[in-house]
Design an enzyme around this catalytic site. Structure first.
Site, PDB file in Angstrom:
ATOM      1  N   ASP A  64      13.152   2.272 -31.777  1.00  0.00           N
ATOM      2  CA  ASP A  64      14.433   1.890 -31.932  1.00  0.00           C
ATOM      3  C   ASP A  64      14.907   0.743 -31.243  1.00  0.00           C
ATOM      4  O   ASP A  64      15.995   0.083 -31.468  1.00  0.00           O
ATOM      5  CB  ASP A  64      15.386   3.168 -31.120  1.00  0.00           C
ATOM      6  CG  ASP A  64      15.483   4.394 -32.055  1.00  0.00           C
ATOM      7  OD1 ASP A  64      14.930   4.374 -33.056  1.00  0.00           O
ATOM      8  OD2 ASP A  64      15.656   5.448 -31.342  1.00  0.00           O
ATOM      9  N   ARG A 116      18.910   7.250 -32.720  1.00  0.00           N
ATOM     10  CA  ARG A 116      19.763   8.164 -32.144  1.00  0.00           C
ATOM     11  C   ARG A 116      21.209   7.687 -31.741  1.00  0.00           C
ATOM     12  O   ARG A 116      22.227   7.818 -32.175  1.00  0.00           O
ATOM     13  CB  ARG A 116      19.185   8.825 -30.887  1.00  0.00           C
ATOM     14  CG  ARG A 116      20.030   9.714 -29.966  1.00  0.00           C
ATOM     15  CD  ARG A 116      19.468  10.648 -28.982  1.00  0.00           C
ATOM     16  NE  ARG A 116      18.304  11.404 -29.335  1.00  0.00           N
ATOM     17  CZ  ARG A 116      18.476  12.665 -29.524  1.00  0.00           C
ATOM     18  NH1 ARG A 116      19.902  13.234 -29.113  1.00  0.00           N
ATOM     19  NH2 ARG A 116      17.912  13.474 -29.889  1.00  0.00           N
TER      20      ARG A 116
END
Length: 384
Positions: free
Chosen positions: A156, A200
């Site tokens: 990420d 997320r």
């Protein structure tokens, strides 16, 4: 000098390259390297009173052990999301049960045991490779007197304090490859494809993958979206496409306006549920809104499967080399980092002091649901 090393959290391509670099550079210094298996679960399950029986939680690393590991993805040390300061009593090894005071949340902090293990094994410096959770705990240990060094990894790219984390480039490359491959089926059936990517809280992977694959629309974790508006945009995209299809990429942590992030399953001992399912939900809603059939695909672990690309090899080996060079200079309590295109170190605790998120104003059109690079001049290679 005896160096310990572990990998925590989710696996990414490049971990083995980093392990190899640390081991080789440390060996050149005449140091010994001990790997802990399965992240923080390694020292947690090691029993100093039964060293022979606990050997399975260690991996002795030398040049021969790491000779070929950088050709593969994942981590030879294996990994878990174990956090020693928030353990559920039932999940402790038997020899530790009943030895720690329960917190108000029903968890125990096993840090005294972790420190005892390092002392028993004679670990002088602990090198931890992981995301913000793994590295935050390493910073805590350093504050308690254990010398630690942190190396950031996460596909990420969301560890605060560094512009780049090991695994990001490969995750983007894999995503672009699979997104473009999916055009075949989507176009053949004249549908709308909804591709869900990991992410997320940060939508950087989805943003950059969408930008490079030139998808029609992109939904990132930072910006809530209106599914009816998205449906109208995609229907128009499909109508304007001679091949009669459209594509949207969506972060797993994205949420509709007024909604919550979708999770599933039971919460783990740290109170976290698995994210996922937003792609399928959006696909169903788009069909209802537009009357057009959809293809939904979660790339999930395919994003981080297989060997690292050249950039992740470069960063992983450079971070490992930098870590050992700094240890040799007598330093600890730092995190390796890339900032403004340069390798450097920052205080280990910096990763706990903020959240790295997409600069929406600079890189995203929240009205059109598309990447939009407001200004390229002066931006780093990856448009952080």
């Amino acid at each position: 000098m005896r160096i310990g090393i572990l990998t925590g959290g989710g696996d990414v391509p490049g971990l083995n390259s980093c392990i190899k670099a640390v081991t080789r550079r440390a060996t050149e210094q005449g140091w010994e390297v001990i790997g802990f298996r399965r992240g923080w679960a390694g020292p947690l399950n090691y029993n100093p009173d039964d060293p022979e029986g606990s050997e399975r939680h260690l991996m002795r690393l030398d040049n021969e052990a790491v000779r070929t590991i950088d050709r593969e993805g994942g981590t030879i040390l294996h990994t878990t999301r174990t956090d020693p300061q928030w353990m559920v009593e039932a999940k402790l090894p038997d020899f530790l049960k009943g030895k720690f005071k329960l917190s108000d949340k029903g968890t125990v902090d096993t840090t005294p045991h972790i420190l005892r293990v390092f002392e028993h094994l004679g670990i002088d410096v602990m090198v931890t490779i992981g995301g913000d959770g793994t590295l935050a705990y390493a910073a805590q240990l350093h504050g308690e007197g254990m010398k630690t060094v942190s190396i950031p990894k996460t596909m990420d790219n969301d560890v605060f304090g560094t512009d780049y984390c090991i695994g990001f480039s490969t995750a983007v490359s894999r995503s672009v490859e699979h997104i473009n491959a999916l055009r075949t089926s989507t176009g053949s059936h004249e549908r709308i494809a909804v591709v869900e990517l990991f992410g997320r809280h940060s939508g950087e992977t989805a943003l950059i993958a969408s930008y490079l694959a030139d998808v029609d629309r992109a939904i990132i974790a930072e910006v809530p979206f209106d599914v009816a508006k998205l449906g109208a945009l995609l229907a128009a995209d499909r109508a304007a496409n001679p091949a009669r299809y459209a594509m949207v990429v969506i972060s797993e942590g994205a949420r509709m306006e007024g909604g919550e992030r979708l999770t599933y399953g039971e919460a783990d001992e740290y109170g976290r549920k698995r994210l996922g399912g937003i792609g399928h939900l959006v696909g169903e809603e788009l069909t209802k809104i537009t009357g057009i059939d959809t293809i939904t695909q979660s790339l999930a672990y395919l994003m981080r499967a297989g060997p690292p690309d050249a950039l992740d090899q470069m960063v992983a080996k450079s971070f490992g080399t930098l870590a050992v060079q700094e240890i040799a200079a007598g330093r600890s309590g730092f995190m390796t980092a890339l900032r403004d295109g340069n390798y450097e170190t920052v205080p280990a605790a910096l990763c706990t002091e903020g959240r790295k998120r997409v600069d929406v104003k600079a890189f995203y059109d929240r009205d059109a649901y598309r990447p939009r690079i407001a200004q390229v001049t002066g931006k780093p290679m990856f448009l952080y």
